[in-house]
Design a protein around this motif. Structure first.
Motif, PDB file in Angstrom:
ATOM      1  N   GLN A   1      47.948  39.978  38.931  1.00 44.67           N
ATOM      2  CA  GLN A   1      47.551  39.074  37.840  1.00 44.67           C
ATOM      3  C   GLN A   1      46.064  39.116  37.524  1.00 44.67           C
ATOM      4  O   GLN A   1      45.620  38.572  36.520  1.00 44.67           O
ATOM      5  N   LYS A   2      45.280  39.785  38.377  1.00 42.27           N
ATOM      6  CA  LYS A   2      43.828  39.699  38.243  1.00 42.27           C
ATOM      7  C   LYS A   2      43.329  40.450  37.010  1.00 42.27           C
ATOM      8  O   LYS A   2      43.796  41.513  36.658  1.00 42.27           O
ATOM      9  N   ARG A   3      42.321  39.850  36.386  1.00 41.29           N
ATOM     10  CA  ARG A   3      41.640  40.455  35.242  1.00 41.29           C
ATOM     11  C   ARG A   3      40.141  40.265  35.500  1.00 41.29           C
ATOM     12  O   ARG A   3      39.612  39.181  35.312  1.00 41.29           O
ATOM     13  N   ASN A   4      39.501  41.312  35.931  1.00 45.76           N
ATOM     14  CA  ASN A   4      38.126  41.196  36.413  1.00 45.76           C
ATOM     15  C   ASN A   4      37.112  41.700  35.387  1.00 45.76           C
ATOM     16  O   ASN A   4      37.307  42.762  34.795  1.00 45.76           O
ATOM     17  N   PRO A   5      36.006  40.974  35.216  1.00 47.41           N
ATOM     18  CA  PRO A   5      34.953  41.391  34.269  1.00 47.41           C
ATOM     19  C   PRO A   5      33.981  42.372  34.909  1.00 47.41           C
ATOM     20  O   PRO A   5      32.768  42.153  34.939  1.00 47.41           O
ATOM     21  N   ASP A   6      34.526  43.480  35.435  1.00 49.39           N
ATOM     22  CA  ASP A   6      33.692  44.389  36.230  1.00 49.39           C
ATOM     23  C   ASP A   6      32.549  44.999  35.435  1.00 49.39           C
ATOM     24  O   ASP A   6      31.467  45.246  35.977  1.00 49.39           O
ATOM     25  N   GLY A   7      32.785  45.288  34.147  1.00 54.87           N
ATOM     26  CA  GLY A   7      31.702  45.862  33.348  1.00 54.87           C
ATOM     27  C   GLY A   7      30.497  44.948  33.313  1.00 54.87           C
ATOM     28  O   GLY A   7      29.355  45.382  33.553  1.00 54.87           O
TER      29      GLY A   7
END
Length: 497
Positions: A303-309
């Motif tokens: 489910q994770k949605r990470n703002p890695d940028g």
């Protein structure tokens, strides 16, 4: 290890191949392998091959003009350098690196030139030092490269301004100390970051005058003993001026310090913007949703949605600051003119440039493709954020602000005791605290988000007219930059393409 000579060209014979270097006539042994690993810079400064070749072409032309290089040798050198440029460009394009055994790009160019121009190549380095050659190459590269950063900054600004224009009716919480403070227009928040970036553009442009000074003709440190016209040479290369002192010309790296300091400040601005968007994209806030293109997932949690940028942009700010500080530490104890410590300038310069350019592109792409949840932003507002508006009601009715501030605080305390918010605090509670609160109808008019933001019509405020004024100013500024790259200005040309 013995020396082998080909007509006045000096080679060291190693186990697998011969390599050419620009020094060593009084040496009987080649440098230790461990010193070469530390000393050789070709992997870094091969990036300067175009600038090194252009500098050599202009230097040869000036030697020819001053009578120190005959027409035949001059023609051979110019033709040879053109061929060398094509060779190097093809190798870098196909392999990504040069496999030459030489220590730096200057040695590579000269050795390859000899293969094309023969003994004519031996005359190219007349009265020139790698000290002024390297300093010139770096300045030329910066003059060519920095407008790319400027364009990337302008693109980011344009995206932010465009979103501010389209989303001007979205009202969202404004924060101080990461606590809800007052309602603001979402556009006002976006523009708060634009003004920092606009200043970054201005600061970058201000470096041009100090950067666009040619060191070529400074020699190793004492100047040029031949009657070289440095002003003409500088103009030929595309510089605006010459360095006024030969020791300064070869030893100063202030322009690199200035750029690294600038890049760390620009990175700081990107980091703060990234941090805001990271927070607003969290499920706790939910104001922003980042696109798939600029998000990543988890290898464990589906489910994770990470703002890695954005997180990488935020992290890069610390690295940019470190590069800036590191180079200042390199410089702080150096004696005058050139010292080999200065060789680290290009490594730090290129690394900071590349990282900052990537950060600008990632930030631009993230903001261009993100979605803003206007309803979620509106639902995050709560009546307590209008406490200042209530104080302004009392001020308009003659109550001193300090007293009005205290009276609204009393109302907040009373609402908390009754388990209600300010909007639902009974009218009699207000009037018991202070009759100047007025009628219930007058009080209820305060609890309007649009009415609240529209109070702030002063320059720089969050009222619609004030935000529109900011947008107009920024569009005018952007339009004024369309035909001005900020670096070339009145210069005749910069032949580095």
């Amino acid at each position: 290890m013995y020396l082998k000579y080909l007509p006045t060209l000096q080679y060291y014979k190693s186990k697998d191949k011969e390599r050419y270097q620009l020094w060593g006539g009084c040496f009987e042994e080649e440098p230790a392998a461990v010193l070469r690993r530390l000393n050789d810079s070709l992997a870094v400064d091969s990036r300067l091959f175009r600038q090194d070749i252009r500098g050599s072409q202009c230097w040869a032309r000036e030697l020819n003009r001053s009578g120190h290089l005959n027409d035949q040798d001059h023609k051979a050198i110019q033709h040879g350098l053109n061929n060398v440029e094509k060779e190097i460009e093809e190798e870098l394009t196909s392999k990504g690196r040069l496999s030459d055994p030489e220590e730096d790009i200057h040695s590579v160019v000269e050795r390859r030139l000899y293969a094309h121009a023969g003994d004519s190549a031996l005359r190219l380095h007349t009265a020139r030092s790698r000290n002024d050659q390297s300093a010139t190459d770096t300045r030329l590269w910066m003059l060519r490269a920095l407008p790319t950063l400027r364009t990337a900054l302008k693109n980011l600004i344009l995206v932010l301004v465009s979103r501010a224009e389209k989303e001007i009716d979205i009202i969202a919480p404004g924060y101080t100390h990461l606590q809800r403070a007052q309602p603001i227009r979402w556009s006002h928040f976006l523009l708060s970051h634009v003004w920092c970036l606009r200043d970054d553009v201005t600061r970058l442009e201000e470096q041009k005058g100090r950067l666009s000074r040619s060191p070529l003709g400074s020699g190793a440190l004492a100047g040029c003993a031949l009657p070289i016209d440095r002003e003409r040479l500088a103009q030929d290369l595309g510089f605006e001026d010459v360095t006024p002192n030969s020791m300064f010309g070869v030893g100063s790296r202030d322009h690199i310090v200035e750029f690294l300091n600038w890049s760390s400040l620009c990175g700081l601005h990107l980091s703060r913007l990234a941090e805001d968007l990271i927070i607003y994209s969290s499920q706790e806030f939910g104001i922003v949703r980042l696109s798939d293109q600029f998000s990543t997932g988890s290898s464990l949690m589906p489910q994770k949605r990470n703002p890695d940028g954005l997180e990488l942009v935020r992290g890069a700010a610390g690295l940019l600051l470190g590069e800036s500080f590191a180079f200042s530490c390199v410089l702080k104890g150096l004696p005058s003119t050139y010292n080999k410590d200065l060789q680290s300038d290009k490594e730090l310069l290129f690394r900071s440039y590349d990282k900052l350019l990537d950060c600008l592109k990632v930030t631009t792409g993230t903001i261009r493709t993100m979605e803003v949840n206007a309803d979620k932003a509106l639902r995050a507002l709560e009546p307590g954020m209008l406490a200042t508006d209530l104080a302004h009601v009392l001020v308009r009715r003659g109550v001193p602000f300090r007293r009005a501030h205290h009276l609204v605080g009393t109302a907040l305390r009373r609402a908390n005791a009754l388990g209600v918010d300010l909007q639902n605090l009974p009218h009699q509670e207000y009037t018991a605290i202070c009759p100047e609160f007025g009628t219930d109808e007058e009080l209820q008019k305060v609890f309007s988000w649009s009415a609240s933001v529209e109070q702030y019509t002063s320059a720089g405020g969050t009222a619609k007219i004030s935000v529109q004024r900011q947008i107009q100013q920024l569009h005018q500024w952007l339009d004024s930059k369309q035909d001005d790259d900020g670096f070339r200005g009145r210069r005749r040309r910069l032949p580095l393409d």
